[in-house]
Write a protein that holds these residues in place. Structure first.
Motif, PDB file in Angstrom:
ATOM      1  N   UNK A 598      -0.846  -2.954  -5.668  1.00 52.29           N
ATOM      2  CA  UNK A 598      -0.705  -2.537  -4.273  1.00 52.29           C
ATOM      3  C   UNK A 598      -1.614  -1.343  -3.971  1.00 52.29           C
ATOM      4  N   UNK A 601      -4.794  -1.568  -1.938  1.00 46.21           N
ATOM      5  CA  UNK A 601      -4.755  -1.594  -0.474  1.00 46.21           C
ATOM      6  C   UNK A 601      -4.760  -0.154   0.015  1.00 46.21           C
ATOM      7  N   UNK A 602      -5.964   0.457   0.033  1.00 44.41           N
ATOM      8  CA  UNK A 602      -6.014   1.873   0.373  1.00 44.41           C
ATOM      9  C   UNK A 602      -5.971   2.095   1.875  1.00 44.41           C
ATOM     10  N   UNK A 603      -6.258   1.057   2.677  1.00 46.20           N
ATOM     11  CA  UNK A 603      -6.313   1.244   4.115  1.00 46.20           C
ATOM     12  C   UNK A 603      -7.677   1.733   4.572  1.00 46.20           C
ATOM     13  N   UNK A 604      -8.543   2.138   3.613  1.00 39.58           N
ATOM     14  CA  UNK A 604      -9.891   2.608   3.969  1.00 39.58           C
ATOM     15  C   UNK A 604     -10.803   1.398   4.152  1.00 39.58           C
ATOM     16  N   UNK A 605     -11.343   1.245   5.362  1.00 36.67           N
ATOM     17  CA  UNK A 605     -12.187   0.080   5.631  1.00 36.67           C
ATOM     18  C   UNK A 605     -13.390   0.079   4.699  1.00 36.67           C
ATOM     19  N   UNK A 606     -13.902   1.301   4.444  1.00 34.16           N
ATOM     20  CA  UNK A 606     -15.060   1.440   3.559  1.00 34.16           C
ATOM     21  C   UNK A 606     -14.811   0.788   2.208  1.00 34.16           C
ATOM     22  N   UNK A 608     -12.663  -1.574   1.475  1.00 33.26           N
ATOM     23  CA  UNK A 608     -12.586  -3.033   1.580  1.00 33.26           C
ATOM     24  C   UNK A 608     -13.985  -3.620   1.613  1.00 33.26           C
ATOM     25  N   UNK A 609     -14.807  -2.988   2.414  1.00 33.97           N
ATOM     26  CA  UNK A 609     -16.161  -3.515   2.563  1.00 33.97           C
ATOM     27  C   UNK A 609     -16.900  -3.430   1.237  1.00 33.97           C
ATOM     28  N   UNK A 610     -16.735  -2.296   0.574  1.00 32.04           N
ATOM     29  CA  UNK A 610     -17.416  -2.115  -0.706  1.00 32.04           C
ATOM     30  C   UNK A 610     -17.011  -3.223  -1.675  1.00 32.04           C
ATOM     31  N   UNK A 613     -18.573  -6.455  -0.732  1.00 32.38           N
ATOM     32  CA  UNK A 613     -19.988  -6.523  -1.102  1.00 32.38           C
ATOM     33  C   UNK A 613     -20.132  -6.744  -2.603  1.00 32.38           C
TER      34      UNK A 613
ATOM     35  N   UNK B  22     -21.508   0.605   4.416  1.00 32.83           N
ATOM     36  CA  UNK B  22     -20.813   1.259   3.315  1.00 32.83           C
ATOM     37  C   UNK B  22     -20.757   2.757   3.474  1.00 32.83           C
ATOM     38  N   UNK B 102     -13.826   5.556  11.095  1.00 35.09           N
ATOM     39  CA  UNK B 102     -13.057   4.465  10.480  1.00 35.09           C
ATOM     40  C   UNK B 102     -12.179   4.944   9.329  1.00 35.09           C
ATOM     41  N   UNK B 106      -6.242   4.244   8.620  1.00 36.96           N
ATOM     42  CA  UNK B 106      -5.759   3.730   7.328  1.00 36.96           C
ATOM     43  C   UNK B 106      -4.271   3.412   7.363  1.00 36.96           C
ATOM     44  N   UNK B 108      -2.804   0.658   7.450  1.00 38.43           N
ATOM     45  CA  UNK B 108      -2.398  -0.553   6.730  1.00 38.43           C
ATOM     46  C   UNK B 108      -2.296  -0.328   5.225  1.00 38.43           C
ATOM     47  N   UNK B 109      -2.464   0.960   4.821  1.00 44.63           N
ATOM     48  CA  UNK B 109      -2.550   1.170   3.381  1.00 44.63           C
ATOM     49  C   UNK B 109      -1.218   0.860   2.680  1.00 44.63           C
ATOM     50  N   UNK B 110      -1.343   0.495   1.422  1.00 40.17           N
ATOM     51  CA  UNK B 110      -0.201   0.067   0.583  1.00 40.17           C
ATOM     52  C   UNK B 110       0.550  -1.101   1.238  1.00 40.17           C
TER      53      UNK B 110
END
Lengths: 626, 110
Positions: A598, A601-606, A608-610, A613, B22, B102, B106, B108-110
């Protein structure tokens, strides 16, 4: 002949109908009605059995086939009834004694409320049904169905007062011990099926030449294991005394007259098989003898009126097995019959005493009852004379034919058996004198309550007393100018290996000696117990006997305790730690793993994107290089 | 011009787009970078289509070549629609949070 075949199925069916009516209508039937139904169906069965008896008297033998119970291409097992002298004799014993006991029960159980009363009769009828199935079955499978049925009914009736934990434990003990024997029986049936492909008595006995000696010895031994369980022989006899927890008429019917003799019936039925297995016969003889002696010694020191009778039953069953072991099948069946009469009489007599004493079973608190319970006393006295073997009562003839057989087989066996017969006389008359002679040892209140039982109880007692007295004459030996009618009657079905070769002088001497010895023992018992006072302490040996040779304790420590220890081990280690641990472990692992994953799921969009990629890069590299 | 210049340009544009997505935190710039990647791919598609047009297959099947050219227009139309939706989302986001960062989003985290 056809008439017989057309109606024999009614004999077991009637008790079954009685069971259904009493069982299903137990909430609405009045006590009177359920008593009438319960006894009535048995009476009709008895009348039909009489009809069958007169039909097969000439030595006829019928096999009634109704339908196929099991039909697999290589073999069929039919629902067959075998009607021949042996089964018709047992039919008469079961329905005749059964009817008397049903009538007796209507009075004995009068304190129960309507629902339990009907339940009692339902169980009793179901028992009679199973027992009839057992003796009528034309093959070992039908016999086994009845065999299991009587075991079940025995369980239900021992635990009839199931609110008492001791009683339910006794019921469980009886059931489990019977199951041990049943396993042996079942294995024997499988063995027979495997070797011969049939379990029909006639087919099996006709094809014995196909069996090797090992087969026959194995099968007979396994069948005998079944008989050991059912008929309470060493080492599985301890359930029978505990079975006295049930109502007294139940003890009379199931644990004296009928069910416990199922093992003897089965071996007598398989006599052809047993004649070919001398080793098994030898084992049967010694086990029977040992049981007779052991149980008789225990009975010497018991103070519960029913326990004495229970051990006496075990001892008498031992006698019957002794007869079977010496190839003296007819003597065994004869003793089954006379024993059914006098032991049912004794049990019902003890029931009458218990009834009159208001549920007191300890003979230390009785005494002098003969003045208040005349009929019970006289009938009980006749029963004691019969079981002790005083001529000309029935027990004398049956026990004497067993003893003669033993004498011809082996002198040592004979002397032990004779000694046991003396013990029998001693403990029975000890019971009689302590209970009925001397002065009353209970409380004043009890003494005022003591009363003779109602007619529904005394009439069966009187009938059984008459039967106990005269039943011996059905097989009067040639010695007394008799014709041995029972022997002739049974000879078509039983191949007696034992033939008397003794001269009449020897027989007279043996009989006379036995009778004199027994009379001496009785008079000794009379002087010892006529003014009995309970003693607190008994000698060391007496203590061993009082505690039944510590057999229960022995079984407890060598079987029950280790089994419980193993069960506890499996419970705590294998079950709790192993299986539960595995199941819970899977759950815990999933829980822990998902908690860790779990965190992705950090919530950081960066992030997720990383990851996306990187994933694409990995795919790209795989695509490119592999 | 040789195809490799187009490929090189497209790769350069795509890489710039990836790096932008990124590294930048401003939602609008991230958005622009996504468009940049999209257009890099578009460019590549057109370039390959043109390349095929000169190949023997393309010369015999001119429709295959024009298909890609027209397909790119569709992609542009869809991209325009996507931009409209995306910008609307960013505007709504700004209204609610007064930021377009952005990393701030956050929940939605966890």
């Amino acid at each position: 002949m056809d008439n017989v075949l057309q109606m024999v199925w009614l004999i077991p069916l009637l008790p079954l109908i009685g069971f259904l009516i009493n069982g299903l209508g137990r909430n609405s039937l009045s006590k009177r009605m359920s008593g009438i139904i319960g006894s009535g169906v048995i009476l009709f069965s008895f009348l039909l059995s009489l009809y069958v008896f007169f039909n097969v008297k000439g030595g006829n033998s019928h096999l009634a086939h109704y339908f196929n119970l099991i039909d697999i291409n290589s073999f069929t097992i039919g629902f067959d009834f075998q009607i021949d002298p042996l089964s018709s004799l047992f039919l008469l014993i079961i329905t005749g004694v059964g009817f008397l006991i049903h009538v007796y029960s209507t009075a004995y159980m009068h304190e129960e409320d309507g629902k339990d009363y009907a339940k009692y009769f339902a169980y009793l009828n179901l028992f009679v049904f199973s027992m009839l199935l057992l003796v009528m079955g034309g093959n070992y499978v039908i016999l086994f169905i009845g065999w299991e049925g009587v075991g079940l009914c025995s369980y239900l009736l021992i635990g009839y007062w199931f609110k008492n934990v001791n009683y339910t434990n006794a019921a469980k003990k009886a059931f489990v011990m019977n199951r041990i024997g049943d396993l042996g029986f079942l294995l024997a049936v499988f063995w027979l099926l495997n070797k011969l492909g049939t379990t029909n008595f006639t087919d099996v006995f006709a094809n014995l030449s196909k069996l090797s000696t090992t087969d026959i010895t194995g099968i007979t031994l396994l069948l005998f294991v079944g008989a050991i369980g059912k008929s309470a022989q060493i080492p599985l006899f301890t359930w029978l005394p505990d079975a006295m927890a049930g109502p007294t008429p139940v003890s009379a019917l199931i644990h004296a007259a009928t069910m416990v003799t199922a093992g003897i019936y089965m071996i007598a039925r398989s006599n052809v098989l047993y004649n070919l297995a001398p080793l098994t016969q030898e084992i049967i003889m010694w086990i029977g003898l040992a049981t007779a002696l052991l149980a008789a010694t225990i009975a010497l020191k018991q103070n519960d009126i029913k326990k004495v009778l229970a051990y006496s039953t075990v001892s008498q069953l031992g006698f019957m097995f002794l007869a079977l072991g010496t190839g003296n099948y007819i003597a065994a069946v004869f003793h089954v019959m006379t024993h059914a009469f006098f032991k049912a009489l004794l049990f019902l007599g003890s029931g009458s005493v218990i009834h009159g004493m208001h549920h007191e079973q300890d003979i230390n608190n009785m005494g002098g009852l003969k003045s208040k319970m005349k009929i019970t006393y006289i009938t009980f006295f006749i029963g004691c004379l019969a079981i002790a073997g005083i001529p000309p009562l029935s027990g004398f003839f049956s026990k004497d034919s067993i003893l003669i057989g033993a004498y011809e087989h082996n002198k040592i066996v004979y002397s032990i058996a004779l000694f046991t017969a003396c013990l029998t006389a001693f403990y029975m008359f000890r019971l009689l004198f302590i209970t009925f002679n001397g002065k009353f040892r209970g409380t004043e209140k009890q003494w005022n309550h003591v009363h003779e039982s109602p007619a529904a109880m005394t009439v069966p007692l009187i009938i059984l007393a008459i039967l106990s007295a005269i039943a011996g004459f059905v097989n009067t030996p040639a010695l007394f100018g008799g014709t041995e009618s029972l022997t002739h009657f049974l000879s078509p079905v039983i191949q007696q290996t034992h033939q008397t070769t003794l001269s009449h002088a020897t027989e007279y001497m043996l009989m006379g000696g036995a009778v004199v010895l027994i009379l001496a023992v009785i008079s000794w018992a009379y002087f010892k117990f006529k003014n009995y006072e309970p003693k607190e302490e008994s000698s060391a040996f007496g203590k061993i006997l009082e505690n039944k040779w510590y057999v229960d304790e022995l079984y407890n420590s060598i079987l029950v305790k280790p089994l419980q220890a193993i069960a506890a081990f499996f419970n705590t280690i294998v079950e709790k730690k192993g299986i539960d641990g595995m199941v819970n472990g899977v759950g815990k692992a999933v829980n822990y793993g998902s908690r860790q994953i779990r965190l992705l799921q950090s919530g950081q969009i960066g992030n997720y994107v990383l990851l996306m990629v990187l994933g694409i890069l990995v795919l790209f590299i795989i695509q490119l290089f592999f | 011009m040789e195809i490799r210049w187009y490929i090189g340009l497209a790769v350069a544009l795509f890489s710039i787009g990836v790096m932008g997505v990124l590294t930048r935190r401003n939602a609008i710039i991230v958005f622009m970078c996504i468009e940049l990647m999209l257009n890099a791919v578009n460019l590549l598609l057109v370039a390959f289509s043109k390349m095929h047009a000169l190949s023997p297959v393309g010369l015999t099947n001119p429709s295959v070549v024009s298909n890609a050219q027209i397909f790119v227009f569709f992609i542009m139309v869809v991209a325009a629609a996507e931009v409209a939706v995306g910008l609307a989302i960013i505007v709504m986001m700004y209204r609610n949070t007064h930021v377009v960062d952005i990393n701030f989003l956050n929940r939605l985290k966890n």
